[in-house]
Design an enzyme around this catalytic site. Structure first.
Site, PDB file in Angstrom:
ATOM      1  N   SER A  18      28.055  75.763  79.619  1.00 61.38           N
ATOM      2  CA  SER A  18      27.707  74.341  79.442  1.00 61.38           C
ATOM      3  C   SER A  18      26.213  74.067  79.486  1.00 61.38           C
ATOM      4  O   SER A  18      25.769  73.025  79.983  1.00 61.38           O
ATOM      5  CB  SER A  18      28.432  73.470  80.495  1.00 61.38           C
ATOM      6  OG  SER A  18      29.822  73.629  80.405  1.00 61.38           O
ATOM      7  N   GLY A  41      24.402  73.999  76.692  1.00 65.39           N
ATOM      8  CA  GLY A  41      24.028  73.293  75.476  1.00 65.39           C
ATOM      9  C   GLY A  41      23.808  74.188  74.278  1.00 65.39           C
ATOM     10  O   GLY A  41      22.953  73.884  73.429  1.00 65.39           O
ATOM     11  N   GLY A  85      25.867  74.583  71.818  1.00 59.52           N
ATOM     12  CA  GLY A  85      26.289  73.826  70.640  1.00 59.52           C
ATOM     13  C   GLY A  85      25.229  72.859  70.173  1.00 59.52           C
ATOM     14  O   GLY A  85      24.958  72.735  68.967  1.00 59.52           O
ATOM     15  N   ASP A 122      32.259  71.355  69.677  1.00 64.89           N
ATOM     16  CA  ASP A 122      30.908  71.672  69.194  1.00 64.89           C
ATOM     17  C   ASP A 122      30.786  71.482  67.687  1.00 64.89           C
ATOM     18  O   ASP A 122      29.699  71.220  67.175  1.00 64.89           O
ATOM     19  CB  ASP A 122      30.512  73.103  69.565  1.00 64.89           C
ATOM     20  CG  ASP A 122      29.963  73.204  70.977  1.00 64.89           C
ATOM     21  OD1 ASP A 122      29.398  72.209  71.460  1.00 64.89           O
ATOM     22  OD2 ASP A 122      30.097  74.267  71.599  1.00 64.89           O
ATOM     23  N   THR A 159      12.927  83.116  87.136  1.00 66.28           N
ATOM     24  CA  THR A 159      13.235  83.811  85.883  1.00 66.28           C
ATOM     25  C   THR A 159      14.269  84.923  86.050  1.00 66.28           C
ATOM     26  O   THR A 159      14.761  85.447  85.059  1.00 66.28           O
ATOM     27  CB  THR A 159      11.953  84.432  85.283  1.00 66.28           C
ATOM     28  OG1 THR A 159      11.474  85.462  86.170  1.00 66.28           O
ATOM     29  CG2 THR A 159      10.880  83.376  85.083  1.00 66.28           C
ATOM     30  N   LEU A 211      16.766  65.926  78.238  1.00 70.91           N
ATOM     31  CA  LEU A 211      16.376  64.795  77.399  1.00 70.91           C
ATOM     32  C   LEU A 211      17.213  63.569  77.750  1.00 70.91           C
ATOM     33  O   LEU A 211      18.338  63.693  78.238  1.00 70.91           O
ATOM     34  CB  LEU A 211      16.585  65.149  75.917  1.00 70.91           C
ATOM     35  CG  LEU A 211      15.847  66.390  75.389  1.00 70.91           C
ATOM     36  CD1 LEU A 211      16.343  66.733  74.002  1.00 70.91           C
ATOM     37  CD2 LEU A 211      14.338  66.138  75.379  1.00 70.91           C
ATOM     38  N   GLY A 237      45.704  59.361  71.932  1.00 68.19           N
ATOM     39  CA  GLY A 237      46.266  60.090  73.058  1.00 68.19           C
ATOM     40  C   GLY A 237      47.696  60.483  72.748  1.00 68.19           C
ATOM     41  O   GLY A 237      48.259  60.086  71.727  1.00 68.19           O
ATOM     42  N   CYS A 272      44.215  55.346  66.380  1.00 70.67           N
ATOM     43  CA  CYS A 272      45.405  56.186  66.465  1.00 70.67           C
ATOM     44  C   CYS A 272      46.429  55.551  67.415  1.00 70.67           C
ATOM     45  O   CYS A 272      47.037  54.555  67.062  1.00 70.67           O
ATOM     46  CB  CYS A 272      45.018  57.609  66.892  1.00 70.67           C
ATOM     47  SG  CYS A 272      46.300  58.831  66.548  1.00 70.67           S
ATOM     48  N   ARG A 310      51.487  62.629  65.287  1.00 69.00           N
ATOM     49  CA  ARG A 310      52.846  62.980  64.886  1.00 69.00           C
ATOM     50  C   ARG A 310      53.691  61.749  64.564  1.00 69.00           C
ATOM     51  O   ARG A 310      54.714  61.853  63.920  1.00 69.00           O
ATOM     52  CB  ARG A 310      53.552  63.746  66.014  1.00 69.00           C
ATOM     53  CG  ARG A 310      53.030  65.138  66.251  1.00 69.00           C
ATOM     54  CD  ARG A 310      53.904  65.909  67.235  1.00 69.00           C
ATOM     55  NE  ARG A 310      53.349  67.242  67.457  1.00 69.00           N
ATOM     56  CZ  ARG A 310      52.462  67.518  68.404  1.00 69.00           C
ATOM     57  NH1 ARG A 310      52.041  66.557  69.207  1.00 69.00           N
ATOM     58  NH2 ARG A 310      51.989  68.741  68.538  1.00 69.00           N
ATOM     59  N   HIS A 318      41.089  58.721  62.646  1.00 69.78           N
ATOM     60  CA  HIS A 318      40.010  58.881  63.628  1.00 69.78           C
ATOM     61  C   HIS A 318      38.655  58.741  62.940  1.00 69.78           C
ATOM     62  O   HIS A 318      38.011  59.748  62.588  1.00 69.78           O
ATOM     63  CB  HIS A 318      40.119  60.247  64.310  1.00 69.78           C
ATOM     64  CG  HIS A 318      41.276  60.365  65.237  1.00 69.78           C
ATOM     65  ND1 HIS A 318      41.209  60.027  66.576  1.00 69.78           N
ATOM     66  CD2 HIS A 318      42.556  60.755  65.013  1.00 69.78           C
ATOM     67  CE1 HIS A 318      42.393  60.229  67.137  1.00 69.78           C
ATOM     68  NE2 HIS A 318      43.228  60.664  66.211  1.00 69.78           N
ATOM     69  N   GLU A 339      35.834  58.090  64.134  1.00 70.67           N
ATOM     70  CA  GLU A 339      34.723  58.621  64.926  1.00 70.67           C
ATOM     71  C   GLU A 339      34.325  60.025  64.482  1.00 70.67           C
ATOM     72  O   GLU A 339      33.179  60.450  64.689  1.00 70.67           O
ATOM     73  CB  GLU A 339      35.079  58.626  66.422  1.00 70.67           C
ATOM     74  CG  GLU A 339      36.130  59.627  66.864  1.00 70.67           C
ATOM     75  CD  GLU A 339      37.567  59.155  66.715  1.00 70.67           C
ATOM     76  OE1 GLU A 339      38.456  59.787  67.304  1.00 70.67           O
ATOM     77  OE2 GLU A 339      37.786  58.154  65.996  1.00 70.67           O
TER      78      GLU A 339
END
Length: 547
Positions: free
Chosen positions: A14, A16, A18, A71, A187, A240, A353, A380, A474, A519, A521
């Site tokens: 995790s 980053g 992607g 990702d 390091t 960031l 969902g 949905c 479905r 969807h 989005e």
């Protein structure tokens, strides 16, 4: 033939990878190159389609119906390149393919082994589409040393050896932890991670080091020395405020130049970054703020609704406002009235969902939005629950519900306004499904066309009467209830081209009340916000001026 960039990770997950891959893809595009990004995941699931959102986050669906890692959403949002089913593969899918070949006798009776059969299958996957783009960016999920990932690391090692010199490079993303007591960035974890990578035959060409503060020259030189990487190819990945600052931040650190130098590309085309300067400006300098409640069932993990969160941000960019998203557990409303918790919000979004848990709370949220004239966006299952709510409280169908919930309960309790779609048309094929089919890959998945009703709100928003959007479900709204629902005020404003499947509903005498079966989005981008999200945020902004 494409040049390959393999992105690996170390120390912890995790970090980053992607996002780094997506930002690098955007920077190479800014220099005039064509790119494609893909993800190789070590888990043994065939795909994430049957994995819990709490386990894996959202499932990102491609136009061609693949259920993939989230990702791939980053890849699309940053590059605008539509992902395909060939851009995502897991260990499960690789092993399944190898075993299917073995059963068919394609290996001519040989003993099947990880090397060469599994690694060869991975390399075949890497080759797909190599003649279509200038750069192929391949992210390896997990971290170096994970036992599940070893076949992938071995495959990319072999791949790099088999290709001509200079056609493949390796980029390794690690963590530089800050020890407050000593005031130092350490390091050693990165050194150990690179040592592990080198022990399996891969030497990184570029180091990307995640840190929460700038890397001093001393530590940068130390990393270059002990990890055998040029100092200018040690890239800081600082925290960031917005992920959409990443392309500019990585460019300032010299990541894209380091990649081109590693390939020996000189002189390199100058980057055109106006698009990303505009995106960063819209994020940093909003001219207002709206509050949106997302009423869902997986709200404890925001990654479960990653694309929705990002699409709302894009809608804010389109209107130059900050969208403050607040996550509300739908189950709360099954016991308590929603009004106290939803007052003060300028818009309510109910996402998709599966299963019955939380659905009565989503129905109550839709009712509150309808009655209180708060902009409502149902996606949905969020559309289906709006239809159930209207059926019960406007059309007088007291026992309106879904076949899905009765199947889960093992008894019939509802009149099925929402039912299991057992047959539909996909291109020139008729798809047939049974309620007893395996769960994985058996939904209506991918891009489907829809026709919008002339004069409807959504036709005005889209600016066209023909659209294509991505689906993952479905169950469908029963078209036989259309007249009864329209007589009560809920309009079916979008349908499948054959008129059998409701795709969009809306309420006309409402500031903004839209439910969609698909969807949207999944297709929204910071430089091209989806029109429904842009208009939903516009309506929320109007609402904010009234309260």
């Amino acid at each position: 033939m494409a040049r390959y960039i393999f992105i690996t990770g170390g120390v912890v997950s995790s970090l980053g990878k992607g996002l780094a891959s997506a930002a690098l893809g955007a920077l190479l595009q800014a220099r005039g190159y064509t790119v494609r990004l893909r993800k190789l995941d070590p888990y043994l699931n065939v795909d994430p389609g049957t994995m819990s959102p709490f386990e894996h986050g959202e499932v990102f669906v491609t136009d061609d119906g693949a259920e993939t890692d989230l990702d791939l959403g980053h890849y699309e949002r940053f590059t605008g390149v539509a992902a395909r089913h060939t851009d995502s593969v897991s260990s499960g899918r690789i092993y399944q393919t190898v075993l299917d070949k073995e059963r068919r006798g394609e290996y001519l009776g040989k003993t099947i082994q990880v090397i060469p059969h599994v690694t060869n299958q991975i390399k075949e996957f890497l080759e797909v589409g190599a003649d279509e783009v200038d750069f192929m960016l391949c992210e390896i999920g997990g971290t170096v040393g994970d036992i599940e990932g070893l076949p992938f690391f071995e495959a990319i090692r072999q791949f790099g050896q088999e290709k001509p010199m200079g056609q493949c490079i390796f980029m390794h993303l690690t963590l530089l932890p800050y020890i407050a007591a000593s005031g130092e960035l350490k390091t050693k974890p990165t050194q150990h991670s690179v040592k592990e990578l080198r022990s399996i035959g891969i030497a990184p060409d570029i180091l990307v080091c995640r840190a929460d503060q700038p890397i001093p020259d001393k530590e940068r030189a130390k990393l270059a020395l002990f990890c055998n990487v040029r100092p200018e190819r040690v890239i800081a990945a600082l925290d960031l405020k917005s992920i959409y600052e990443a392309p500019l931040a990585y460019h300032a650190e010299g990541l894209d130049q380091a990649v081109l130098d590693a390939f020996g590309i000189a002189p390199a085309p100058a980057p055109k970054l106006d698009r990303w300067h505009d995106v960063a400006d819209r994020v940093k300098n909003p001219e207002g703020e709206v509050r949106i409640a997302v009423v869902g069932k997986y709200t404890q993990l925001e990654d479960a609704y990653k694309s929705i969160s990002e699409a709302l941000t894009h809608g804010g960019m389109a209107n130059r406002v900050k969208v403050r998203v607040e996550w509300v557990d739908a189950e709360i409303f099954e016991a308590d009235e929603p009004a106290p918790m939803l007052e003060g919000f300028h818009g309510i979004l109910v996402p998709g969902g599966f299963g019955e848990r939380g659905t009565e709370g989503k129905i109550r949220a839709a009712k509150y939005a309808r009655e209180e004239k708060v902009p409502y966006f149902g996606i949905c299952l969020g559309m289906q629950m709006a239809v159930v709510e209207a059926s019960r409280n406007l059309a007088g169908i007291d026992k309106a519900g879904s076949e899905e919930f009765d199947n889960e309960a093992g008894q019939t309790r509802y009149e099925h306004v929402i039912y299991h779609m057992k047959e539909w048309v996909e291109g020139n094929r008729t798809i047939q499904r049974s309620i007893d089919d395996d769960k994985g890959g058996t939904m209506r998945l991918g891009a489907y066309d829809a026709t919008l009703v002339d004069g409807s709100q959504v036709a005005e928003i889209y600016g066209t009467s023909a659209i294509s959007e991505r689906h993952r479900h479905r169950f469908e709204v029963d078209i036989t209830y259309r007249q009864k629902l329209e007589d009560s005020g809920l309009t079916f404003s979008g349908l499948s081209p054959d008129g059998r499947l409701p795709e969009i509903v809306e309420i006309k005498d409402h500031p903004w009340f839209v439910g969609v079966q698909f969807h949207p989005e999944l297709k929204s981008k910071p430089f091209e916000p989806h029109p429904l999200f842009a208009d939903f945020v516009r309506a929320a902004l109007e609402q904010s001026r009234l309260v």
